[in-house]
Each structure stands twice: as structure tokens, then as C-alpha cells.
Design an enzyme around this catalytic site. Structure first.
Site, PDB file in Angstrom:
ATOM      1  N   GLY A  66       0.783  -1.224   0.000  1.00 37.03           N
ATOM      2  CA  GLY A  66       0.000   0.000   0.000  1.00 37.03           C
ATOM      3  C   GLY A  66       0.815   1.273   0.000  1.00 37.03           C
ATOM      4  O   GLY A  66       0.279   2.357   0.232  1.00 37.03           O
TER       5      GLY A  66
ATOM      6  N   GLU B 168       4.412  -6.460   0.714  1.00 34.90           N
ATOM      7  CA  GLU B 168       3.811  -6.715  -0.599  1.00 34.90           C
ATOM      8  C   GLU B 168       3.612  -5.427  -1.397  1.00 34.90           C
ATOM      9  O   GLU B 168       2.482  -5.020  -1.656  1.00 34.90           O
ATOM     10  CB  GLU B 168       2.468  -7.431  -0.420  1.00 34.90           C
ATOM     11  N   PRO B 169       4.684  -4.754  -1.825  1.00 33.91           N
ATOM     12  CA  PRO B 169       4.497  -3.573  -2.674  1.00 33.91           C
ATOM     13  C   PRO B 169       4.066  -3.968  -4.083  1.00 33.91           C
ATOM     14  O   PRO B 169       4.567  -4.933  -4.655  1.00 33.91           O
ATOM     15  CB  PRO B 169       5.892  -2.936  -2.693  1.00 33.91           C
TER      16      PRO B 169
ATOM     17  N   ARG C 108      -9.987   4.130 -12.660  1.00 35.81           N
ATOM     18  CA  ARG C 108      -9.757   4.728 -11.348  1.00 35.81           C
ATOM     19  C   ARG C 108     -10.317   6.149 -11.200  1.00 35.81           C
ATOM     20  O   ARG C 108     -10.843   6.485 -10.137  1.00 35.81           O
ATOM     21  CB  ARG C 108      -8.265   4.704 -10.994  1.00 35.81           C
TER      22      ARG C 108
ATOM     23  N   TYR D  76     -12.683   6.008  -8.119  1.00 33.58           N
ATOM     24  CA  TYR D  76     -12.125   6.583  -6.892  1.00 33.58           C
ATOM     25  C   TYR D  76     -11.977   8.101  -6.925  1.00 33.58           C
ATOM     26  O   TYR D  76     -11.538   8.686  -5.937  1.00 33.58           O
ATOM     27  CB  TYR D  76     -10.705   6.028  -6.643  1.00 33.58           C
TER      28      TYR D  76
ATOM     29  N   CYS E 246     -19.780   5.781 -24.034  1.00 33.19           N
ATOM     30  CA  CYS E 246     -21.121   6.348 -23.957  1.00 33.19           C
ATOM     31  C   CYS E 246     -21.496   6.513 -22.477  1.00 33.19           C
ATOM     32  O   CYS E 246     -22.352   5.802 -21.946  1.00 33.19           O
ATOM     33  CB  CYS E 246     -22.108   5.439 -24.684  1.00 33.19           C
ATOM     34  N   GLU E 247     -20.826   7.439 -21.829  1.00 33.96           N
ATOM     35  CA  GLU E 247     -20.962   7.609 -20.380  1.00 33.96           C
ATOM     36  C   GLU E 247     -20.444   9.001 -20.030  1.00 33.96           C
ATOM     37  O   GLU E 247     -19.301   9.349 -20.339  1.00 33.96           O
ATOM     38  CB  GLU E 247     -20.110   6.551 -19.668  1.00 33.96           C
TER      39      GLU E 247
ATOM     40  N   TYR F 229      -2.988  -0.808 -11.900  1.00 35.20           N
ATOM     41  CA  TYR F 229      -4.455  -0.812 -11.930  1.00 35.20           C
ATOM     42  C   TYR F 229      -5.058  -0.177 -13.169  1.00 35.20           C
ATOM     43  O   TYR F 229      -6.243   0.123 -13.184  1.00 35.20           O
ATOM     44  CB  TYR F 229      -5.027  -0.159 -10.654  1.00 35.20           C
TER      45      TYR F 229
END
Length: 456
Positions: free
Chosen positions: A263, A305-306, A353, A357, A384-385, A414
Site C-alpha cells: 500500500g 507486498e508492494p 480509477r 475513486y 457512452c458515459e 491498476y
């Protein structure tokens, strides 16, 4: 070539004759050969960041008298080539599904150097991990303890497991990616319930010890993503080490390993803060040493865990500009102004993202430089959004036009791993660059690929 551009770009990024250059290859050359949109991944940058995390944590924990294993968190981006790079730089690989496990195995990563995560693993995924001889299965619930035990017993093996716990430490850039507070789907709480009985985490640890087909390796904690302050890791480490000591007091067994997850945050915009691996490794090592001394327990072996911290800054998404539309906007104060809507040939299908987010990114014109006055712009995709926004607000050269190339920085993590086929757009390729050459490591999807799945 110009001096390196600095964060949030890869270390190799610069300009040559006005064009953006990545890994020694110009953006126009990449677009001409591979098309757009395309994910461009700087191999040397990835390897350097992997080495930095391995060295920083190895040095910090060697200084206090214990060892550390660095697992590359494959959920950020996992391809056969990426898994090979990680292993060649001394990292193990963490997987979160049967698909990720299969890719890591295809890359030649030995099962013993793999971990399997997941809050709802299928029996097939657990069995595949057992067959591969993975080094650890991180169990996420009391029910999963029993399921892994039964599947391991059926194969006549003792499955190495860690128990994922939630410490109550809330950290991360968005609520959806903060994973150690109580009210969420991951792990088992270290806190006892209102009945005063054993905490769910302790129940799981005791249950693992009771199962002859399970071998308890240790305790796992992951507090969130895009964390820029080491305080959360320090508090989580203390909570996990207390649980470890409590288990030893109950059973006489002091588990050997503690995993403190990943993280670690990165810069997405120029001038933003990023985590220095050497500083945070030193802070966490100090916390582990201090808490272990206070508890009177031997130091555990640590693992981390990077994922994003290694691959995020190494990646750039390259787009071609299409429609450029000036729109007259009335602000909250009643004043009017013009905003350029700059449409590119990708969007939320290759980078969800911003929509999911509210993530912010930085972009620059990649095929040329411009002396035109900057204009307030919003970079949008072709879907179409109305929420298909790549960059909510940025100043771009006012003469930006159809056919220009736009590069968005820090998309290595990501982007491809969360990509979709919304509106049935084929997913972009992943193109590695290094030493002036480019190579496709994941090919572009085609319409034929989409039709091949449709059984009509």
C-alpha cells in the site's frame, strides 16, 4: 534528449525534439508501431524500483537482526514478463486469484515463492495452489480455514497458511482501498466481540493449529493502498505483534512470520509526495524491534507486498486525441468561461480509477511541444458515459488538436489489471520499452477476440 522529467514520470522519461521519450523510444514511434491507446511500461524503471524495495527492507531488518521477503503484489499489474522481472530482481510474487496464479506459474516463478490471497477463494483456486505447492495461502475467514484443511487433507499435504487480520488501522487514499478498518470484507478482527470471547483472529489462529493438514506460518495484515504516512504501518505492526504474543501465551507457539502488506503511495501529480522505501523500511523495522522487545518475544521474519509502488510510476498510457470541443461553462459565481473537452481514443475501459475513486492524473502533449497559451481542459474518453473522464481538470496547450498524442503518467498500476471491454472496446496492449527498443508483452485485443467468446 532533455533532462529527465521527474515524478510522476518513469526515470527514463524526457524529451527529444519536443517529443516525449520513454525508455529511449519516442512517443510518436511507439504510436506508429503499436497504435493507441497503449500501456507503455519502462522495464528498467520497474526493475530499479523492485531492487530499491528489496534493498531498503533487507538493510533495515538486517540491522535489527531479522530477515524480510518482498512479494510483488501482482494485482497491480501481472503479466508473464512482469512476473519474470520481479523474480529476477529477487522478489517473490503475491497473487489474488487463480488467473494471477496461473500467470505467475507460466512465468516460471516456483510455487514456493508464491502466495495466494482472496476473501472468497473457490475450491478450484485453493486446489490449484496446493498442486503448485505455493509457499503460503492467506486464509480470510473461519470457514476458509476448514475448507483449506479439507482440501489439503484430501491431497495428503500440509498446507502452509497465514491468517489475515484486521487491526482497526484505517489508512489509504479512498475508503474503498482502506482495508484494515472493521466494517469491510477482508480478514478477521483482532478485537473481541461484545460477548467478551476470543477475537475472530484468535479463533482462526487456534483453529489452524488444531488442523493436522494445516501449517501455521504466521499472521498477515494489510491496511490499505496509496498510503503516504508510515504511522499506519507502525500501529498495525504493533497490533499484529501483540496478537502474535497473545497466541504464544495461549499455545506456546510463537509464529515465525508477520506480513505487513503493502500500500505504499506514489506521486500521481507533479510535486506530490511519494513514499521513500528506505525511510519507511527503517520506521517499520524500528517499530517491530521496539514492540518485540516490549512484548518479550523473538523477532519475527517480516514480509511485505508492494505493487503500485513498483509498477505504478513505470507505466504511461499513450492516447491519440480525437474531437476537441470548446464548451462555454457557467461557474458557481455566475461567471462564464470556456473549457476544452479533449476526447481521446480510450477512457474508462482502460483506466477506471478516475471514475471509481476520483483518482487524479497528470498528462502532457507527447508528440510535440507548444508555445500556445495553456487552456483549461478536461480529458475525456470515447465511451457512452458522461462520467468517462480521464482527467477532470488540467491545463493543456490551447492549440491541442485531433491527431496529437497525449501521455498520462503513473498508470502502470491498476490500468491494465482493471481494464474492461465496456462498449466492446478491445483492451490496449502492454508495450515494454528499454534501451531504445520496444516489445509487446501483452498484445492488443481485437474484435475477433471479442467475437470468439460470444457463442451466438
Amino acid at each position: 534528449m532533455s533532462a529527465p522529467l521527474g515524478a510522476p514520470w518513469p526515470a527514463s522519461a524526457g524529451r527529444d525534439g519536443g517529443a516525449l521519450v520513454l525508455g529511449g523510444v519516442s512517443a510518436p514511434a511507439l504510436a506508429a508501431e503499436h497504435g493507441t491507446p497503449a500501456y507503455v511500461l519502462d522495464e528498467s524503471d520497474f526493475r530499479a524500483r523492485a531492487r530499491a524495495y528489496r534493498a531498503a527492507f533487507a538493510d533495515a531488518f538486517e540491522a535489527i537482526g531479522t530477515g524480510v521477503d518482498v512479494y510483488y503484489a501482482g494485482k497491480a499489474l501481472l503479466t508473464v514478463a512482469v512476473a519474470r522481472w520481479a523474480r529476477e530482481e529477487g522478489l517473490r510474487v503475491d497473487t489474488a486469484s487463480g488467473g494471477e496464479l496461473a500467470v505467475a506459474l507460466r512465468a516460471g516463478v516456483p510455487g514456493a515463492e508464491l502466495g495466494l490471497h482472496g476473501n472468497n477463494k473457490s475450491d478450484g483456486e485453493i486446489d490449484a495452489a496446493l498442486v503448485a505447492g505455493v509457499g503460503r495461502i492467506i486464509v480470510d475467514s473461519l470457514a476458509e480455514v476448514d475448507r483449506v484443511a479439507a482440501l489439503a487433507a484430501a491431497r495428503g499435504v500440509a498446507a502452509p497458511v497465514m491468517v489475515r487480520v484486521t487491526t482497526g488501522v484505517h489508512a489509504g487514499g479512498h475508503e474503498f482501498i482502506s482495508t484494515a478498518h472493521e466494517d469491510q470484507k477482508f480478514g478477521l478482527s483482532v478485537n473481541a466481540g461484545p460477548d467478551g470471547g476470543d477475537a475472530p483472529a484468535m479463533q482462526a489462529l487456534l483453529r489452524v493449529q488444531e488442523r493436522p493438514s494445516l501449517r501455521l506460518l504466521g499472521i498477515h495484515s494489510h491496511i490499505g493502498s496509496q498510503i503516504l504516512d508510515g504511522a499506519g504501518f507502525v500501529e498495525a505492526a504493533r497490533a499484529v505483534l501483540r496478537l502474535r504474543a497473545d497466541l504464544a501465551a495461549r499455545t506456546g507457539v510463537l509464529v515465525e512470520e508477520v506480513d505487513l502488506g503493502g500500500g505504499y503511495g506514489i506521486a500521481y501529480l507533479p510535486g506530490e509526495e511519494t513514499v521513500d522505501p528506505f525511510t519507511i523500511a527503517r520506521d517499520i523495522a524500528h517499530a517491530v524491534a521496539t514492540a518485540s522487545a516490549e512484548l518479550g518475544t523473538a523477532l519475527p521474519r517480516i514480509s511485505i507486498e508492494p505493487g503500485r509502488a513498483i509498477v505504478g510510476p513505470s507505466g504511461v498510457t499513450l492516447y491519440t486525441v480525437g474531437t476537441v470541443k470548446p464548451v462555454l461553462v457557467t461557474g458557481d459565481d455566475g461567471a462564464t468561461f470556456t473549457r476544452l473537452y479533449v476526447s481521446v481514443d480510450g477512457g474508462m475501459s482502460d483506466n477506471i480509477r478516475p471514475a471509481l475513486y476520483g483518482a487524479r492524473y497528470h498528462a502532457e502533449l507527447a508528440n510535440r511541444t507548444s508555445t500556445a497559451a495553456p487552456a483549461l481542459a478536461r480529458v475525456v474518453g470515447k465511451h457512452c458515459e458522461s462520467g468517462d473522464i480521464v482527467l477532470q481538470e488540467i491545463r493543456l496547450p490551447g492549440d491541442i488538436a485531433a491527431g496529437d498524442l497525449l501521455a498520462v503518467a503513473a498508470t502502470g498500476a491498476y490500468g491494465r489489471s482493471m481494464a474492461s471491454n465496456y462498449n466492446l472496446l478491445p483492451r490496449p496492449p502492454v508495450v515494454a520499452v528499454a534501451d531504445g527498443a520496444s516489445c509487446v508483452i501483452v498484445r492488443r485485443e481485437t474484435v475477433d477476440d471479442l467475437l470468439a467468446l460470444d457463442q451466438g
